[in-house]
Scaffold this active site. Structure first.
Site, PDB file in Angstrom:
ATOM      1  N   ASP A 404       0.825  -1.205   0.000  1.00 28.38           N
ATOM      2  CA  ASP A 404       0.000   0.000   0.000  1.00 28.38           C
ATOM      3  C   ASP A 404       0.862   1.259   0.000  1.00 28.38           C
ATOM      4  O   ASP A 404       1.949   1.290   0.574  1.00 28.38           O
ATOM      5  CB  ASP A 404      -0.883  -0.022   1.258  1.00 28.38           C
ATOM      6  CG  ASP A 404      -1.766   1.190   1.361  1.00 28.38           C
ATOM      7  OD1 ASP A 404      -2.636   1.369   0.493  1.00 28.38           O
ATOM      8  OD2 ASP A 404      -1.594   1.977   2.323  1.00 28.38           O
ATOM      9  N   GLU A 457       1.043  -0.594  -5.171  1.00 25.22           N
ATOM     10  CA  GLU A 457       0.020   0.426  -5.394  1.00 25.22           C
ATOM     11  C   GLU A 457       0.776   1.748  -5.484  1.00 25.22           C
ATOM     12  O   GLU A 457       1.103   2.364  -4.473  1.00 25.22           O
ATOM     13  CB  GLU A 457      -0.989   0.439  -4.243  1.00 25.22           C
ATOM     14  CG  GLU A 457      -2.189   1.348  -4.505  1.00 25.22           C
ATOM     15  CD  GLU A 457      -2.274   2.527  -3.551  1.00 25.22           C
ATOM     16  OE1 GLU A 457      -2.862   3.550  -3.947  1.00 25.22           O
ATOM     17  OE2 GLU A 457      -1.756   2.443  -2.426  1.00 25.22           O
TER      18      GLU A 457
END
EC number: 2.4.1.18
Length: 725
Positions: A404, A457
């Protein structure tokens, strides 16, 4: 009354005050003055004795809660008599030697212990023939560290730990086993006692409680050998990868039991069967590392080594992974090494200093999320994170980690204005330490857990994210294509009358589509915080909204790149996602929603069955434009999967205008079977189509050797497969 030689009043006072940092030098058995002395500190005890082979030996009180006396050679146990006269027998933790060996200490000291979790944390074990739990923690600036729990009335004076190595503390507590609740009481660098959860704890209490829990994670019997043998092929960039992203707490709930979320074991049946039926190849779970605040969805973790107790204990999480593997599904975890919360019981100022984070808030604090940033340049912190990645891959057979907020890690000025960030040593904005960490993590993950995949990401144009480290890349297997997602969603939300002016938003992604190994994500972030559900993003009346959504999914599944879809989007949930409730499953039973669900199932099937739709996803040889018509909002392209794979033609009509007798070029003459039509009645469409297929004649068009005539329904995508001359 005789005192053991070497035990002075200062030692006694420090033990009573809980400030002694060398307890093993005082407590336990010691040879002194030609005798064997035993010293024990037992708050609240009326009388204490030692049970030896020669009998029971009383240990006189020599100070406040301090007992000492001579005992003979050999093993012993302690017997304490409480104020009410109740007696209890127990092992003395201070008669046991260290558990950590020289190799562990060396690797921990140099920050290269890739099995950190096997050394630190709480381990149910046998030591010197006695069952108990070994505790170890890194707190180099602490003045004293103790294990506290119900077993010692949360009194930090009872079990102070042994200081060893480079800032490590350890103790073996006999009789403590699986399920025990504990914390570390740390007398920090400022002299203040602070209770902290275990950074490497394998379990935790149910939030809002904050203690760690001893969990014996050894001895699970896996049944996924078949999957583990083939998963490397399942993660190849030429494989079909279609990911169902799930927030476990809100997928389904037991409304008959107060609306509780499903357990890991219930999910192992219900979720796994559903995802397999829908034709996805992978499950991606929003973070399941223990986290205190439900509203963070797991993106502010406190216990990186603990599967959240919200759905069950660690072995039951393994049941979910094992069931997915036996069903042929890979399991990807969202992993958050980019930041951590400021909760007092977590990593923040763990030993009274900025141990895991940076001291300077310009480097160590995320203004957007009010969270702290790891100090990637500190070898112990980098080791903690790299080991955590390996922990999930090795101990839980996780198949992939989706990292993330990578962009926030790569740039020192991420979301910061002038004067709010610290340049790197060369005066630039790149975070060299974070880049090195990500590379080391990927090298370790791919090197030590063959067959896995890592996913970034990452929302910027940082180069070579999915290129190997030895080729100058970050080493990820895949990268989320955030640019494609943003562009295409802006386009599809427009009234079709305006789309011709923004046609490039649907085509620009092909300019860079083969620069990385991309995943096309429609994730949870697109259906929260007022963004609306996927269905409600679409313009027009109800029929047009569904038609637009079906066409968008058809476009996505035929576009180069692996696929990711957040739960609920597969049936066009009307509302945006709410983590406090379950998905709107009653809506999924309505005809138009059921049609979208059937379409996604068939798209997944076609995607898996047609090599042209996945085999050359990351290579330009697998894609060729046929028609790029902004005026009519029509797109058409060919997908190829090599000489042994039938070519696939996709035609998209993003206007509500039906186009009959629509002529378009194709590479070869012959039969082109209509393999999928998003306007089919079974999907809730108008049922307009081409009666199963068309035949191309040798009339050149669009730079192709042949052409076909088709009926192109309004707001639709048609997929044709060449079947031969």
């Amino acid at each position: 009354m005789a005192h053991p030689p070497g035990l002075g009043p200062e030692d006694a006072a420090r033990l009573a005050a809980g400030s002694h940092d060398r307890p093993f030098e005082v407590l336990g058995p010691h040879e002194a003055g030609g005798a064997r002395w035993l010293v024990a500190f037992q708050p609240g005890t009326a009388a204490l004795s030692a049970l030896t082979d020669a009998g029971e030996v009383a240990l006189p009180r020599i100070g406040r809660d301090l007992f000492a006396g001579r005992i003979g050679a050999g093993p012993y146990r302690l017997r304490a008599v409480d104020g009410d006269g109740a007696a209890r027998d127990f092992e003395d933790p201070y008669r046991f030697g260290p558990v950590l060996g020289e190799v562990d200490l060396h690797l921990l000291g140099e920050g290269t212990h890739h099995r950190l979790w096997q050394a630190l944390g709480a381990h149910v074990t046998q030591h010197q023939g006695v069952a108990g739990t070994h505790f170890a923690v890194w707190a180099p600036n602490a003045r004293r560290v103790s294990v506290v729990g119900d077993f010692n009335r949360w009194d930090g004076r009872c079990h102070p730990m042994r200081r060893i190595g480079s800032g490590l503390w350890e103790i073996f507590l006999p009789g403590i086993g699986d399920g025990a609740i504990y914390k570390y009481e740390i007398v920090d660098a400022n002299g203040l006692p602070v209770p902290k959860a275990d950074p490497v704890g394998f379990g935790a209490q149910h939030p809002p409680e904050k203690a760690s829990m001893v969990r014996d994670i050894a001895g699970y019997g896996w049944h996924d050998g078949g999957w583990m043998e083939i998963r490397a092929a399942a993660h190849d960039r030429g494989a079909p990868i279609s990911i169902y992203e799930v927030h476990l707490g809100s997928w389904r709930r037991r409304l008959d039991q107060g609306g509780r979320p499903l357990s890991y074991r219930e999910l192992a049946h219900d979720l796994v069967n559903y995802v397999r039926d829908m034709g996805f190849t992978h499950l991606e779970l929003l973070p399941i590392s223990e986290f205190p605040f439900d509203g963070s969805w797991g993106y502010q973790p406190v216990g990186l080594y603990a599967p959240t107790i919200r759905f069950g204990p660690p072995h039951e999480f393994r049941d979910l992974v094992d069931a997915a593997h036996r069903a042929g599904l890979g399991v990807i975890l969202d992993w958050v090494p980019g930041h951590f919360p400021t909760d007092a019981h977590g990593l923040a100022r763990f030993d009274g200093t900025a141990l895991y984070e940076h001291e300077d808030p310009r480097e160590g604090f995320h203004q957007d999320w009010n969270t702290l940033i790891y100090n990637y340049g500190r070898i112990e912190v980098k080791n903690f994170l790299v080991s955590n990645a390996l922990y999930w891959l090795k101990e839980y057979h996780i198949d992939g980690l989706r990292v993330d907020a990578v962009a926030s890690m790569l740039y020192r000025d991420y979301s910061r204005g002038p004067g709010q960030w610290v340049p790197n040593k060369d005066g630039g904005r790149e975070n060299y330490e974070a880049i090195a960490f990500l590379r080391d993590m990927n090298v370790a993950a791919y090197g030590e857990a063959p067959g896995i995949m890592t996913v970034a990401e990452e929302s910027t144009s940082f180069p070579r994210v999915s290129a190997p480290v030895d080729a100058g890349g970050l080493g990820f297997g895949y990268k989320w294509n955030m640019g494609w997602m943003n562009d295409t969603l802006r386009y599809i939300q427009m009234d079709p009358v305006h789309r011709k002016y923004h046609h490039d938003q649907m085509t620009f992604g092909l300019v860079y589509a083969f620069s990385e190994n991309f995943i096309l994500p429609i994730s949870h972030d697109e259906v929260v915080h007022g963004k609306g559900s996927m269905l409600r993003k679409m313009p027009g009346d109800e029929w047009q909204q569904f038609a637009n959504l079906r066409a968008y999914y058809g476009f996505m599944w035929c576009h180069p790149g692996k696929k990711l879809l957040f739960m609920g989007c597969e049936f066009g949930q009307p509302e945006e996602w709410n983590h406090n409730g379950e998905l709107n499953w009653p809506a999924a039973e309505r005809p138009l929603h059921r049609g979208v669900q059937s379409l996604v199932r068939d798209l997944n099937r076609l995607y898996r069955e047609m090599p042209a739709l996945h085999r050359l996803d990351a290579e330009s040889a697998g894609f060729e434009w046929i028609r790029n018509d902004a005026e009519q909002s029509v797109l058409a392209w060919i997908r190829r999967g090599g000489d042994d794979a039938p070519q696939v033609l996709a035609i998209c009509n993003f206007t509500p205008v039906e186009r009959s007798d629509f002529r378009i070029g194709v590479p070869v003459a012959g039969r082109w079977r209509e393999a999928l039509n998003t306007d089919a009645a079974i999907y809730g469409g108008a049922g307009k189509g081409n009666l199963g297929g068309v035949t191309a004649d040798a009339a050149p068009l669009d730079g192709q050797a042949a052409s076909i005539r088709v009926l192109l329904p309004a707001l639709s995508v048609l997929v044709f497969v060449w079947e031969g001359e």
